[in-house]
Design a protein around this motif. Structure first.
Motif, PDB file in Angstrom:
ATOM      1  N   TYR A  90       0.719  -1.110   0.012  1.00  0.00           N
ATOM      2  CA  TYR A  90       0.022   0.094   0.054  1.00  0.00           C
ATOM      3  C   TYR A  90       0.615   1.288   0.003  1.00  0.00           C
ATOM      4  N   ALA A  91       1.995   0.941   0.530  1.00  0.00           N
ATOM      5  CA  ALA A  91       2.817   2.392   0.995  1.00  0.00           C
ATOM      6  C   ALA A  91       2.954   2.846  -0.560  1.00  0.00           C
ATOM      7  N   TYR A  92       3.903   1.994  -1.702  1.00  0.00           N
ATOM      8  CA  TYR A  92       4.117   2.303  -2.740  1.00  0.00           C
ATOM      9  C   TYR A  92       2.921   2.406  -3.339  1.00  0.00           C
ATOM     10  N   GLN A  93       2.534   2.299  -3.208  1.00  0.00           N
ATOM     11  CA  GLN A  93       0.732   2.989  -4.373  1.00  0.00           C
ATOM     12  C   GLN A  93       0.873   3.413  -4.051  1.00  0.00           C
ATOM     13  N   MET A  94       0.665   4.481  -2.535  1.00  0.00           N
ATOM     14  CA  MET A  94       0.586   5.896  -2.086  1.00  0.00           C
ATOM     15  C   MET A  94       1.545   6.984  -2.332  1.00  0.00           C
ATOM     16  N   LEU A  95       2.965   6.149  -2.751  1.00  0.00           N
ATOM     17  CA  LEU A  95       3.952   6.656  -3.154  1.00  0.00           C
ATOM     18  C   LEU A  95       3.796   7.759  -4.679  1.00  0.00           C
ATOM     19  N   GLY A  96       3.334   6.362  -5.476  1.00  0.00           N
ATOM     20  CA  GLY A  96       2.678   7.387  -7.031  1.00  0.00           C
ATOM     21  C   GLY A  96       1.861   7.568  -7.176  1.00  0.00           C
ATOM     22  N   ILE A  97       1.083   7.809  -5.679  1.00  0.00           N
ATOM     23  CA  ILE A  97      -0.506   8.816  -6.377  1.00  0.00           C
ATOM     24  C   ILE A  97      -0.284  10.504  -5.626  1.00  0.00           C
ATOM     25  N   LEU A  98       0.787  10.432  -4.393  1.00  0.00           N
ATOM     26  CA  LEU A  98       1.527  11.300  -4.087  1.00  0.00           C
ATOM     27  C   LEU A  98       2.394  12.141  -5.047  1.00  0.00           C
ATOM     28  N   ARG A  99       3.075  10.847  -5.469  1.00  0.00           N
ATOM     29  CA  ARG A  99       4.164  11.846  -7.068  1.00  0.00           C
ATOM     30  C   ARG A  99       3.406  12.194  -7.820  1.00  0.00           C
ATOM     31  N   GLY A 100       2.325  11.612  -8.337  1.00  0.00           N
ATOM     32  CA  GLY A 100       1.438  12.646  -9.167  1.00  0.00           C
ATOM     33  C   GLY A 100       0.843  13.431  -8.151  1.00  0.00           C
ATOM     34  N   LEU A 101       0.329  13.663  -7.879  1.00  0.00           N
ATOM     35  CA  LEU A 101       0.031  14.894  -7.059  1.00  0.00           C
ATOM     36  C   LEU A 101       1.318  15.830  -6.397  1.00  0.00           C
ATOM     37  N   ASN A 102       2.406  15.556  -7.400  1.00  0.00           N
ATOM     38  CA  ASN A 102       3.464  16.347  -7.386  1.00  0.00           C
ATOM     39  C   ASN A 102       3.616  17.030  -5.547  1.00  0.00           C
ATOM     40  N   THR A 103       3.896  15.758  -5.032  1.00  0.00           N
ATOM     41  CA  THR A 103       3.971  15.941  -2.923  1.00  0.00           C
ATOM     42  C   THR A 103       4.674  15.004  -2.691  1.00  0.00           C
ATOM     43  N   LYS A 104       5.657  15.031  -2.025  1.00  0.00           N
ATOM     44  CA  LYS A 104       6.530  14.449  -0.982  1.00  0.00           C
ATOM     45  C   LYS A 104       6.094  14.074   0.412  1.00  0.00           C
ATOM     46  N   PRO A 105       6.502  12.688   0.445  1.00  0.00           N
ATOM     47  CA  PRO A 105       6.365  12.500   2.201  1.00  0.00           C
ATOM     48  C   PRO A 105       7.554  12.082   2.525  1.00  0.00           C
ATOM     49  N   LEU A 106       7.734  13.079   3.861  1.00  0.00           N
ATOM     50  CA  LEU A 106       9.084  12.660   3.745  1.00  0.00           C
ATOM     51  C   LEU A 106       8.857  12.454   6.261  1.00  0.00           C
ATOM     52  N   ALA A 107       9.614  10.984   5.952  1.00  0.00           N
ATOM     53  CA  ALA A 107       9.824  11.241   7.398  1.00  0.00           C
ATOM     54  C   ALA A 107      11.260  12.258   7.932  1.00  0.00           C
ATOM     55  N   ILE A 108      10.855  12.477   9.309  1.00  0.00           N
ATOM     56  CA  ILE A 108      11.855  13.482   9.859  1.00  0.00           C
ATOM     57  C   ILE A 108      12.564  12.694  10.744  1.00  0.00           C
ATOM     58  N   ASP A 109      12.867  11.687  11.012  1.00  0.00           N
ATOM     59  CA  ASP A 109      13.154  10.788  11.415  1.00  0.00           C
ATOM     60  C   ASP A 109      14.401   9.645  10.719  1.00  0.00           C
ATOM     61  N   GLN A 110      13.647   9.422   9.697  1.00  0.00           N
ATOM     62  CA  GLN A 110      14.229   8.590   8.332  1.00  0.00           C
ATOM     63  C   GLN A 110      13.751   9.081   7.691  1.00  0.00           C
ATOM     64  N   PRO A 111      15.364  10.039   6.849  1.00  0.00           N
ATOM     65  CA  PRO A 111      15.391  11.524   6.063  1.00  0.00           C
ATOM     66  C   PRO A 111      15.995  10.431   4.846  1.00  0.00           C
ATOM     67  N   ILE A 112      15.189  10.486   3.713  1.00  0.00           N
ATOM     68  CA  ILE A 112      15.289   9.694   2.578  1.00  0.00           C
ATOM     69  C   ILE A 112      14.989  11.653   1.177  1.00  0.00           C
ATOM     70  N   ASP A 113      16.124  11.164   0.407  1.00  0.00           N
ATOM     71  CA  ASP A 113      16.663  11.949  -0.368  1.00  0.00           C
ATOM     72  C   ASP A 113      16.081  11.579  -1.669  1.00  0.00           C
ATOM     73  N   PHE A 114      14.465  11.606  -2.376  1.00  0.00           N
ATOM     74  CA  PHE A 114      14.225  11.300  -3.208  1.00  0.00           C
ATOM     75  C   PHE A 114      15.121  11.194  -4.838  1.00  0.00           C
ATOM     76  N   ASP A 115      16.001  12.258  -5.256  1.00  0.00           N
ATOM     77  CA  ASP A 115      16.602  12.428  -5.489  1.00  0.00           C
ATOM     78  C   ASP A 115      17.619  11.731  -6.147  1.00  0.00           C
ATOM     79  N   VAL A 116      18.012  11.115  -5.043  1.00  0.00           N
ATOM     80  CA  VAL A 116      19.564   9.816  -5.518  1.00  0.00           C
ATOM     81  C   VAL A 116      18.341   8.815  -5.410  1.00  0.00           C
TER      82      VAL A 116
END
Length: 228
Positions: A90-116
């Motif tokens: 479900y997480a990857y499905q939602m990531l796809g939806i958010l990508r289509g909405l030009n939105t990044k989900p970010l966890a402050i304790d577990q940072p991820i750089d989606f550009d890398v």
């Protein structure tokens, strides 16, 4: 200046087990935004247990994002990735939806750089750990229930043909309730012969005096093995 929506989520079980709380999460996110000069556009507080994203507050976020047809860059901040989802599919499905909405989900304790590109490996780890923990916890709970029942303990509501009782030590048990228990045992003995179907056994048992509908008899079919 950067902007973000804040998302805090907890279930009653998690709050007891891990010490999570909505105010604690919210306070940490607000401090993070203050330190990083991020303008908070809204705070969504979720006290709801769900394996998927069918959560009231999360649906409000998606509705708000979709309402802006210009699709500006947006961010959703939360503490850890298990606040986002505890199911990797479900997480990857939602990531796809958010990508289509030009939105990044970010966890402050577990940072991820989606550009890398390599960051997707770390993301997979963060998303899979809570699902693995849930599966292990579920298995441990099931094993514990089975062990308790083998030892004669029964914490839940007694099945058909039994009644709940407590020993002098306070242990929860079930004891046979006659004549239902005898009829269920007889039904079990007939079924294991392999001569009759479960429905035929039900009809014969009802004719002997067991008061049970077709649906309930099927529901309690597994209890026949306990009676035997």
């Amino acid at each position: 200046m950067k902007t973000a929506y804040l998302y805090v989520r907890v279930s009653t079980d998690e709050q007891k087990r891990k010490g999570y709380s909505l105010p604690e999460q919210e306070d940490r996110l607000l401090k993070y935004c203050e330190q990083n000069q991020i303008v908070v556009k809204g705070i969504f507080r979720e006290d709801f247990l769900a394996k998927d994203f069918n959560r009231p507050e999360w649906k409000k976020i998606i509705k708000k994002l979709k309402s802006n047809k210009k699709r500006p860059a947006e961010n959703i901040l939360f503490i850890k990735w298990d606040r986002f989802s505890q199911n990797i599919e479900y997480a990857y499905q939602m990531l796809g939806i958010l990508r289509g909405l030009n939105t990044k989900p970010l966890a402050i304790d577990q940072p991820i750089d989606f550009d890398v590109p390599e960051s997707i490996v770390m993301l997979a780890v963060y998303l899979s750990i809570p699902e693995a923990e849930n599966n292990r916890r579920g298995r441990n709970a099931s094993d514990g229930i089975r062990r308790s029942r083998k030892m004669g303990r029964w914490a839940g509501r007694a099945p058909m043909g039994y009644i709940n009782q407590s020993t002098q030590e306070g242990r929860k048990i079930i004891v046979p309730k006659q004549p239902q228990a005898g009829l269920i045992k007889w039904a079990f003995e007939q079924f294991v012969k392999g001569t009759y179907s479960i429905n035929q056994v039900r009809i014969m048992t009802v004719q002997k005096g067991l008061q049970c509908s077709k649906n309930n008899f099927g529901k309690y079919y597994a209890i026949l093995f306990i009676a035997g």
